[in-house]
Design a protein around this motif. Structure first.
Motif, PDB file in Angstrom:
ATOM      1  N   TYR A 290       1.094  -1.084  -0.276  1.00  0.00           N
ATOM      2  CA  TYR A 290      -0.290  -0.019   0.176  1.00  0.00           C
ATOM      3  C   TYR A 290       0.270   1.606  -0.137  1.00  0.00           C
ATOM      4  O   TYR A 290       1.826   1.343   1.244  1.00  0.00           O
ATOM      5  CB  TYR A 290      -0.971   0.149   1.432  1.00  0.00           C
ATOM      6  N   LYS A 291       0.091   2.112  -1.234  1.00  0.00           N
ATOM      7  CA  LYS A 291       1.564   3.707  -0.612  1.00  0.00           C
ATOM      8  C   LYS A 291       0.047   3.900   0.851  1.00  0.00           C
ATOM      9  O   LYS A 291      -0.493   4.201   0.567  1.00  0.00           O
ATOM     10  CB  LYS A 291       0.408   4.909  -2.146  1.00  0.00           C
ATOM     11  N   SER A 292       1.608   5.289   1.276  1.00  0.00           N
ATOM     12  CA  SER A 292       1.092   5.466   2.575  1.00  0.00           C
ATOM     13  C   SER A 292       0.079   7.548   2.044  1.00  0.00           C
ATOM     14  O   SER A 292       0.405   7.722   1.063  1.00  0.00           O
ATOM     15  CB  SER A 292       1.998   5.723   3.573  1.00  0.00           C
ATOM     16  N   VAL A 293      -0.006   7.684   3.390  1.00  0.00           N
ATOM     17  CA  VAL A 293      -1.430   8.845   2.230  1.00  0.00           C
ATOM     18  C   VAL A 293       0.136   9.900   2.175  1.00  0.00           C
ATOM     19  O   VAL A 293      -0.308  10.484   0.895  1.00  0.00           O
ATOM     20  CB  VAL A 293      -1.959   9.678   4.510  1.00  0.00           C
ATOM     21  N   LYS A 294       1.458  10.278   2.558  1.00  0.00           N
ATOM     22  CA  LYS A 294       2.432  11.175   2.423  1.00  0.00           C
ATOM     23  C   LYS A 294       2.910  10.625   0.497  1.00  0.00           C
ATOM     24  O   LYS A 294       2.683  11.489  -0.526  1.00  0.00           O
ATOM     25  CB  LYS A 294       3.832  10.885   3.158  1.00  0.00           C
ATOM     26  N   GLN A 295       3.165   9.123   0.122  1.00  0.00           N
ATOM     27  CA  GLN A 295       3.659   9.289  -1.338  1.00  0.00           C
ATOM     28  C   GLN A 295       2.384   9.352  -1.709  1.00  0.00           C
ATOM     29  O   GLN A 295       2.343  10.453  -2.980  1.00  0.00           O
ATOM     30  CB  GLN A 295       3.641   7.768  -1.398  1.00  0.00           C
ATOM     31  N   ILE A 296       0.966   9.204  -1.805  1.00  0.00           N
ATOM     32  CA  ILE A 296      -0.288   9.822  -2.239  1.00  0.00           C
ATOM     33  C   ILE A 296      -0.164  11.440  -2.947  1.00  0.00           C
ATOM     34  O   ILE A 296      -0.602  11.954  -3.998  1.00  0.00           O
ATOM     35  CB  ILE A 296      -1.455   8.916  -2.169  1.00  0.00           C
ATOM     36  N   ILE A 297      -0.119  11.928  -1.111  1.00  0.00           N
ATOM     37  CA  ILE A 297      -0.307  13.391  -1.418  1.00  0.00           C
ATOM     38  C   ILE A 297       1.139  14.502  -3.077  1.00  0.00           C
ATOM     39  O   ILE A 297       1.613  15.087  -3.214  1.00  0.00           O
ATOM     40  CB  ILE A 297      -0.154  13.848  -0.245  1.00  0.00           C
ATOM     41  N   HIS A 298       2.172  13.336  -2.038  1.00  0.00           N
ATOM     42  CA  HIS A 298       2.949  13.574  -3.256  1.00  0.00           C
ATOM     43  C   HIS A 298       3.132  13.553  -4.386  1.00  0.00           C
ATOM     44  O   HIS A 298       3.868  14.653  -5.779  1.00  0.00           O
ATOM     45  CB  HIS A 298       5.021  13.015  -2.447  1.00  0.00           C
ATOM     46  N   TYR A 299       2.058  12.295  -5.060  1.00  0.00           N
ATOM     47  CA  TYR A 299       2.468  12.139  -6.278  1.00  0.00           C
ATOM     48  C   TYR A 299       1.404  13.170  -6.694  1.00  0.00           C
ATOM     49  O   TYR A 299       1.676  13.235  -7.993  1.00  0.00           O
ATOM     50  CB  TYR A 299       1.230  10.211  -6.007  1.00  0.00           C
ATOM     51  N   LEU A 300      -0.118  13.574  -5.915  1.00  0.00           N
ATOM     52  CA  LEU A 300      -1.312  14.615  -6.392  1.00  0.00           C
ATOM     53  C   LEU A 300      -0.235  15.841  -6.685  1.00  0.00           C
ATOM     54  O   LEU A 300      -0.311  15.922  -8.152  1.00  0.00           O
ATOM     55  CB  LEU A 300      -1.935  14.524  -5.350  1.00  0.00           C
ATOM     56  N   VAL A 301       0.507  16.248  -5.754  1.00  0.00           N
ATOM     57  CA  VAL A 301       1.186  17.586  -5.754  1.00  0.00           C
ATOM     58  C   VAL A 301       2.916  17.273  -6.870  1.00  0.00           C
ATOM     59  O   VAL A 301       2.635  18.212  -7.771  1.00  0.00           O
ATOM     60  CB  VAL A 301       2.039  17.781  -4.437  1.00  0.00           C
ATOM     61  N   ASN A 302       3.264  16.448  -7.292  1.00  0.00           N
ATOM     62  CA  ASN A 302       4.391  16.591  -8.301  1.00  0.00           C
ATOM     63  C   ASN A 302       3.370  16.402  -9.813  1.00  0.00           C
ATOM     64  O   ASN A 302       4.160  17.099 -10.398  1.00  0.00           O
ATOM     65  CB  ASN A 302       5.436  14.723  -8.067  1.00  0.00           C
ATOM     66  N   ALA A 303       2.375  15.928 -10.229  1.00  0.00           N
ATOM     67  CA  ALA A 303       2.078  15.800 -10.689  1.00  0.00           C
ATOM     68  C   ALA A 303       0.755  16.954 -10.967  1.00  0.00           C
ATOM     69  O   ALA A 303       1.183  17.606 -12.438  1.00  0.00           O
ATOM     70  CB  ALA A 303       0.685  14.324 -11.201  1.00  0.00           C
ATOM     71  N   ALA A 304       0.592  17.810 -10.047  1.00  0.00           N
ATOM     72  CA  ALA A 304      -0.081  19.148 -10.380  1.00  0.00           C
ATOM     73  C   ALA A 304       1.311  20.072 -10.968  1.00  0.00           C
ATOM     74  O   ALA A 304       0.605  20.723 -12.319  1.00  0.00           O
ATOM     75  CB  ALA A 304      -0.752  19.458  -9.168  1.00  0.00           C
TER      76      ALA A 304
END
Ligand code: FHN
Length: 431
Positions: A290-304
């Motif tokens: 599972y990806k962590s909350v932090k990993q998902i936030i970082h993915y989202l922010v990096n994509a944006a």
């Protein structure tokens, strides 16, 4: 004489090739593209009869299950716990603005009511209901956009003839015209019958790069039925005429850790990158990566920050429930978005290149500096930044932050900043 005929044929070819009209998106489509870019965060859902085996959506292929045996899964697919309201409420709670769901994956099973194949959830399972219609209605009610994933590849249909060599743009022994017609018929159903559908997400082209997919006809049909529909194709190539957004799989635009994006350059269309919450797209009972909350936030922010939406996948269980590991993580991501969504939704990226400390998103005269990895020295440097700065504040509490502008960019001092373990955001207002 032969020479003259050849020349005539060549001229005729050039003339007809030039006469082909290039796709020109309508005003509604252009508005849909802007809206798509504003949404930033979507939920990808892989759900089908394969979910019952708990080994991902490629299980038939990976475990060499003969198609006729695999088809039996339909006889007992009965997702009694599926509840469209719960799924849509969950996506909203996670801060997602759209849902992209598999209407038909490579196994060829249609998860919607279709007149064009008996191998569908209404006619072939004891469930006898159409979950995609319930989802579409709920999405429309709740203001969530719905996009349909649609597989071009089909492992079972004789007209597709999986594994066949391709000669002259068609599979040998298959019936390619019949397969193209079948897809057009199903796509017509998906676009005309389901409310709120705003996009089609094609996948599987890569299985047959040399076949004639008739995309001109398929895309033309979709845009004729609804010019605002966003068409994307996961062909791992640069976009082709008729597409409205470009997608990247398991990689941020410009990266190629998967090897999928060898031939893919970044075009001018809206961008989307998809990744999955663990290591699987379809439900996998053994995948605890599972990806962590932090990993998902970082993915989202990096994509944006790279101007791309983030489409995050979950594979619901065969009964229609979503496993708690996913709901817990995404509820926490949603709580973060509740507080910090202003720095993501409606922003655009590519303002400065990604830095070691993080990235930047922006909206009109405001920049959002996302410090994802706080440096040891008490400042960060934003290169290339030339605008006139009015104010630099901590996004969390509005407190003023010191800065120094130099011709090469701007130093922002982080010594008194209250840091956030996920993402410390600084808001820069420019004039
Ligand atoms: O083969 C599919 C896979 O099952 C999944 O749907 C992903 C999602 O991006 N796309 C394909 C692989 O490129």
């Amino acid at each position: 004489m032969i020479k003259r005929l050849t020349l005539f044929a060549l001229l005729l070819y050039c003339f007809s090739a030039n006469a082909q009209t290039k796709y020109s998106p309508t005003a509604d489509n252009l508005a849909a593209r802007e809206n798509f870019q504003d949404m930033k965060f979507g939920m990808f859902i892989h759900w089908g009869i394969y979910s019952q085996l708990g080994a991902g959506e490629w299980v038939m292929h990976d475990k060499n299950i003969p198609y006729n045996n695999y088809k039996r899964l339909a006889d007992f697919f009965n997702p009694q716990a599926f509840n469209a309201k719960e799924w849509v409420a969950f996506a909203k709670r996670a801060g997602m603005k759209y849902i992209t769901i598999t209407s038909r994956h490579h196994d060829g099973f249609s998860m919607f009511a279709t007149k064009f194949s008996p191998y569908n959830i209404v006619d072939a399972t004891p469930y006898h209901k159409d979950p995609l219609m319930e989802l579409a209605q709920e999405c429309q009610k709740e203001g969530i956009e719905l996009h349909f994933y649609y597989s071009l590849l089909d492992w079972g249909r004789p007209d597709y003839n999986f594994g066949s060599p391709i000669v002259n743009g068609k599979p040998v022994n298959g019936d390619w015209d019949s397969y193209i017609k079948f897809m057009k018929d199903q796509l017509t159903e998906l676009i005309t019958k389901y409310p709120a559908v705003k996009g089609i997400w094609f996948d599987g082209e890569w299985e047959r790069h040399s076949v004639n997919w008739h995309f001109d006809e398929i895309y033309g049909l979709i845009h004729k039925l609804n010019p605002a529909i966003m068409i994307g194709n996961n062909h791992h190539l640069a976009p082709i005429d008729g597409e409205d957004f470009q997608m990247f799989e398991k990689d941020l635009p410009g990266n190629n850790t998967t090897g999928f994006n060898n031939e893919q350059s970044i075009g001018a269309l809206p961008l989307e990158t998809c990744e999955t919450i663990n290591g699987s797209w379809g439900f996998n009972i053994n995948d605890r990566n599972y990806k962590s909350v932090k990993q998902i936030i970082h993915y989202l922010v990096n994509a944006a920050s790279r101007n791309a939406n983030f489409l995050l996948n979950i594979g619901p269980m065969p009964n229609g429930k979503i496993q708690p590991e996913f709901t817990d993580t995404l509820t926490a991501v949603g709580a973060w978005m509740q507080k910090n969504g202003q720095s993501i939704y409606g922003t655009r990226g590519n303002i400065i290149p990604a830095q070691q400390w993080g990235v930047v998103t922006g909206k009109s005269k405001t920049l959002y500096v996302h410090i994802l990895d706080m440096p040891e020295q008490p400042y960060i440097f934003l290169p290339l930044f030339k605008g006139k700065i009015e104010k630099v504040r901590a996004f969390a509490d509005g407190s003023s932050i010191k800065y120094k502008q130099v011709p090469e960019g701007v130093f922002v001092y982080t010594n008194n900043l209250k840091t956030d373990p996920n993402d410390t955001i600084i808001q820069i207002t420019t004039d």
